[in-house]
Design a protein around this motif. Sequence first.
Motif: not given
Length: 457
Positions: A229-235, A336-354
């Motif tokens: 997670d650290w590495v991803e945030d800094f990437m 890197k600056d106050a206006t750049t807002k990269p956000v690392l995170g996760g979540g779920e998605f609603v997938l249908a099979f019908a």
Amino acid sequence: MFGHSGSSRSRVALAGALGVGLVFGLAACGGDKDGDSSGSTDSAASSIDCAQFSQFGELKGKTVSVYTGIVTPEDAPHKKSYEPFEKCTGVTVKYEGDKSFETQILVRARAGNPPDLAFVPQPGLLQQLVATGKAVAAPKEVADNTDKWFGKDWKAYGTVDGKFYAAPLGANVKSLVWYSPAEFKDKGYTVPTTLDELKALSDKIAATGSKPWCAGIGSGDATGWPVTDWVEDFMLRLNGVDAYDKWVKHEAPFNSPEDIAAWDAVGSYLKNDKYVNGGLGDVKSIASTTFQDAGLQILEGTCSLHRQASFYAANFPEGTDISENGQIYAFYLPGKDATTKPVLGGGEFVLAFADRPEVKAFQYFLSTDTWANLKAKSSSGWVSANKGLKIENLTNPIDALSAKILQDPNAQFRFDGSDQMPAAVGSNAFWRQATAWITGQDTQTTVNNIEAAWPKK
């Protein structure tokens, strides 16, 4: 234990420490489920506009099955938030939570026995499920809601081969640094707004003789994931979202100069004897400290800063005041600056099979701002990237902070990288080599070993 999922990590952390607060703010959702689609005087139905479901036709007596990895106790507020829909439509939502969801959903889909809807916690798993040929594209009503209420970055994660399948559900923010507001006030520290300011703050704390940072990456078989997670945030912060996307897809090698720069930046914190490991030992102690325990050192006053996701709130002792002026709070890990807002995170998605009308109607409901606000009122420790989510409906200060970050118009959200990589890398080599790196392995060897683990095409 954690599987290949940032969302799984959040569920384990919450279930293990916090439980779920049922502060359901509607007047509310009691009553039976025998409502009608013309609108009911029952308080559950009257809390939302039942007319919105008329576009799907007569639904009374129908059933929609939902399969998910969200289990007890986090399932209770989910089920509660469905009651207005059930009362409005007469549909029964059959909820099935399973800790083995991430493997069993593939088994069920491939066997031709999928649920109507699945809450999928990783884009990679979503792509595998679509590849079974059993998933169905999201209806236009859901696509329109996603365009209205979510950013393009979120919609892209629910899209496979140019076809939109799945609207977002919940979210978590990983780009956070935990701290003590009381300590900052007492010592005159200010919350940093750039990476340079974060480094300067770390130096300032270290100059007092204290170790500014505490960290732990122990997590059983999943030991090492906090480093990823650290590495991803800094990437994201050093190289931007386009470079991050190429890296995650392996369009750029894991031992590229950009990748090495990210590891070196993380190393300037985690492998710096002047910075770590407050209250716990030397750099190597990071590997033997569990991720759950590390941040507790802030309460002990032996460290000041701990980088961990929004779900980490669950690990502080019951009764801890987690708020902007409390014992513990968090700030956005700056760019890197106050206006750049990269956000690392996760979540779920609603997938249908019908694609039955009742399934479409429930998909539609879950993609609305209406449901996001119902769910926000029903629980603590949950947030969504839905732009219609009202911050005041979130009872937990960290949830509110996370929502503000996600709703920032400058936010560039990117899903946890290891959750999108092949299992041989994302939940194996990346974790293992990150642990070896913490205990002394050099960066070049580390990235070369991870690069070598990528499956050959």
